[in-house]
Each structure stands twice: as structure tokens, then as C-alpha cells.
Design a protein around this motif. Structure first.
Motif, PDB file in Angstrom:
ATOM      1  N   VAL A  24       0.898  -1.281   0.068  1.00  0.00           N
ATOM      2  CA  VAL A  24      -0.141   0.053   0.036  1.00  0.00           C
ATOM      3  C   VAL A  24       0.909   1.297  -0.049  1.00  0.00           C
ATOM      4  O   VAL A  24       1.861   1.352   0.884  1.00  0.00           O
ATOM      5  CB  VAL A  24      -0.925   0.156   1.226  1.00  0.00           C
ATOM      6  CG1 VAL A  24      -1.623   1.423   1.220  1.00  0.00           C
ATOM      7  CG2 VAL A  24      -1.857  -1.231   1.036  1.00  0.00           C
ATOM      8  N   VAL A  25       0.704   2.201  -0.871  1.00  0.00           N
ATOM      9  CA  VAL A  25       1.344   3.507  -1.090  1.00  0.00           C
ATOM     10  C   VAL A  25       0.211   4.653  -0.690  1.00  0.00           C
ATOM     11  O   VAL A  25      -0.838   4.555  -1.576  1.00  0.00           O
ATOM     12  CB  VAL A  25       1.923   3.584  -2.444  1.00  0.00           C
ATOM     13  CG1 VAL A  25       2.479   4.603  -2.741  1.00  0.00           C
ATOM     14  CG2 VAL A  25       2.893   2.219  -2.796  1.00  0.00           C
ATOM     15  N   LEU A  26       0.791   5.447   0.043  1.00  0.00           N
ATOM     16  CA  LEU A  26      -0.244   6.734   0.067  1.00  0.00           C
ATOM     17  C   LEU A  26       0.390   8.040  -0.766  1.00  0.00           C
ATOM     18  O   LEU A  26       1.441   8.065  -0.986  1.00  0.00           O
ATOM     19  CB  LEU A  26      -0.094   7.298   1.834  1.00  0.00           C
ATOM     20  CG  LEU A  26      -0.643   6.181   2.552  1.00  0.00           C
ATOM     21  CD1 LEU A  26      -0.385   6.676   3.981  1.00  0.00           C
ATOM     22  CD2 LEU A  26      -1.887   5.501   2.416  1.00  0.00           C
ATOM     23  N   ARG A  27      -0.740   8.530  -1.162  1.00  0.00           N
ATOM     24  CA  ARG A  27      -0.415   9.742  -1.797  1.00  0.00           C
ATOM     25  C   ARG A  27      -1.448  11.032  -1.657  1.00  0.00           C
ATOM     26  O   ARG A  27      -2.551  10.599  -1.150  1.00  0.00           O
ATOM     27  CB  ARG A  27       0.178   9.848  -3.237  1.00  0.00           C
ATOM     28  CG  ARG A  27      -1.170   9.372  -4.049  1.00  0.00           C
ATOM     29  CD  ARG A  27      -0.884   9.545  -5.487  1.00  0.00           C
ATOM     30  NE  ARG A  27      -1.994   8.934  -6.460  1.00  0.00           N
ATOM     31  CZ  ARG A  27      -2.854   9.515  -6.562  1.00  0.00           C
ATOM     32  NH1 ARG A  27      -3.224  10.853  -6.224  1.00  0.00           N
ATOM     33  NH2 ARG A  27      -3.708   9.167  -7.846  1.00  0.00           N
ATOM     34  N   PRO A  28      -1.249  12.246  -1.548  1.00  0.00           N
ATOM     35  CA  PRO A  28      -2.346  13.200  -1.603  1.00  0.00           C
ATOM     36  C   PRO A  28      -3.394  13.119  -2.755  1.00  0.00           C
ATOM     37  O   PRO A  28      -2.871  12.605  -3.670  1.00  0.00           O
ATOM     38  CB  PRO A  28      -1.736  14.532  -1.812  1.00  0.00           C
ATOM     39  CG  PRO A  28      -0.333  14.235  -1.538  1.00  0.00           C
ATOM     40  CD  PRO A  28       0.142  12.983  -1.960  1.00  0.00           C
ATOM     41  N   PRO A  29      -4.785  13.446  -2.435  1.00  0.00           N
ATOM     42  CA  PRO A  29      -5.540  13.202  -3.476  1.00  0.00           C
ATOM     43  C   PRO A  29      -5.607  14.352  -4.216  1.00  0.00           C
ATOM     44  O   PRO A  29      -5.043  15.590  -4.218  1.00  0.00           O
ATOM     45  CB  PRO A  29      -7.111  13.368  -2.753  1.00  0.00           C
ATOM     46  CG  PRO A  29      -6.835  14.115  -1.535  1.00  0.00           C
ATOM     47  CD  PRO A  29      -5.321  13.617  -1.146  1.00  0.00           C
ATOM     48  N   ALA A  30      -5.933  14.181  -5.676  1.00  0.00           N
ATOM     49  CA  ALA A  30      -6.102  15.310  -6.682  1.00  0.00           C
ATOM     50  C   ALA A  30      -7.376  15.130  -7.374  1.00  0.00           C
ATOM     51  O   ALA A  30      -8.210  14.234  -7.298  1.00  0.00           O
ATOM     52  CB  ALA A  30      -4.834  14.978  -7.746  1.00  0.00           C
ATOM     53  N   VAL A  31      -7.920  16.488  -7.801  1.00  0.00           N
ATOM     54  CA  VAL A  31      -9.013  16.265  -8.664  1.00  0.00           C
ATOM     55  C   VAL A  31      -9.222  15.207  -9.561  1.00  0.00           C
ATOM     56  O   VAL A  31     -10.414  14.557  -9.679  1.00  0.00           O
ATOM     57  CB  VAL A  31      -9.301  17.746  -9.357  1.00  0.00           C
ATOM     58  CG1 VAL A  31     -10.408  17.537 -10.150  1.00  0.00           C
ATOM     59  CG2 VAL A  31      -9.207  18.830  -8.225  1.00  0.00           C
ATOM     60  N   GLU A  32      -8.212  14.780 -10.217  1.00  0.00           N
ATOM     61  CA  GLU A  32      -8.471  13.772 -11.215  1.00  0.00           C
ATOM     62  C   GLU A  32      -8.784  12.471 -10.607  1.00  0.00           C
ATOM     63  O   GLU A  32      -8.961  11.466 -11.347  1.00  0.00           O
ATOM     64  CB  GLU A  32      -6.872  13.484 -11.988  1.00  0.00           C
ATOM     65  CG  GLU A  32      -6.355  14.646 -12.648  1.00  0.00           C
ATOM     66  CD  GLU A  32      -5.690  15.610 -11.830  1.00  0.00           C
ATOM     67  OE1 GLU A  32      -4.741  15.257 -10.855  1.00  0.00           O
ATOM     68  OE2 GLU A  32      -6.057  16.968 -11.531  1.00  0.00           O
TER      69      GLU A  32
END
Length: 151
Positions: free
Chosen positions: A18-26
Motif C-alpha cells: 500500500v502506497v499513500l499519496r495526496p488526493p487530486a481532482v483527477e
């Protein structure tokens, strides 16, 4: 019920793959789909379209300004498996004056693997609050085990 956790060091759990990243509109479409699938029908939204509209409103600031430094999406390969959406402050007068978790959910197929704990560890160094249904025993138990207290 409003729960709040003061800033405190929280150990980041390891969740293999599992990798985390900030959300984006896309991310709105997969996020809307997961949001709908993560809850029983009618709890978060009556239809997948309503769930997507709710996510679009989240990105538009309807529930407060999304905090990209605290919000995270959990990905397992190319599959979105969890989300933590935090606003800088909830726009309701009955909420604490601190970052506020408006959504935390995981894919049903990925529950009980530590993803929610991993997502919540992203905001461990700030005070943060959320609203939980007091009848949702699994959620309240999780939050209290991570230091949240009734506020």
C-alpha cells in the motif's frame, strides 16, 4: 459524537503493497466509486452518481478547504483501497477549531489490514477531530484505540 485527538506521535503501521499519496481532482472518479462501495447503500449516498457528486463537492470546498498535507489516498498497485479526507476546518459551528476528518473509508476487500491506521498516522502530528456515529462500534473502537477522545 465528535471525537478529537491531540497532536501526538503515532507509530506508522506497515501495510505491505500500500502506497499513500495526496488526493487530486483527477482522483474524483475512483474516489467516488470507492466511497459508494465502502458503505451500505444509502449510508453515504443512495447511488454511485450521488457519491461522485459528493466527492466533487469535497474538492470544490463545500465541506471546508481540503488539506492536501493531511489528506491521503491509499493505493495497492492501481487499485484505490482507502481514503482519508481532511479539511483545514469544518464549516459547521459545532466542530472544534482544528483540522477535521470529513471522510475515512477503506475498500471492503481491504478492511482489517491496517489501512485506516496507516491513513490516520498521516495526521499524527496535529490535533484533528472527526464525527462518528456512536452506534458504529468498530469505528469508535478504532478511533479511541488511536487516542481520540470525546470532545
Amino acid at each position: 459524537m465528535i471525537l478529537i485527538r491531540r497532536a501526538d506521535a503515532v507509530q506508522t503501521p506497515a501495510v505491505p503493497g500500500v502506497v499513500l499519496r495526496p488526493p487530486a481532482v483527477e482522483d474524483a472518479l475512483p474516489l467516488g466509486k470507492l466511497y459508494f462501495e465502502a458503505y451500505d447503500t444509502g449510508v453515504a449516498a443512495a447511488t454511485e452518481r450521488e457519491a461522485l457528486e459528493d466527492i466533487e463537492l469535497t474538492f470544490a470546498g463545500e465541506y471546508g478547504v481540503l488539506a492536501p498535507n493531511l489528506s491521503r489516498l491509499a493505493w495497492n498497485g492501481d487499485q484505490l483501497v482507502g481514503a482519508l479526507l481532511v479539511v483545514e476546518r469544518a464549516p459547521r459551528p459545532d466542530t472544534p477549531d482544528c483540522p477535521f476528518i470529513i471522510e475515512l473509508f477503506t475498500a471492503r476487500s481491504h478492511r482489517r489490514r491496517g489501512i485506516a491506521k496507516l491513513l490516520l498516522s498521516e495526521c499524527a502530528d496535529v490535533s484533528v477531530a472527526l464525527r462518528a456515529d456512536e452506534n458504529n462500534t468498530p469505528a469508535v473502537t478504532l478511533y479511541k484505540s488511536l487516542g481520540f477522545q470525546e470532545g
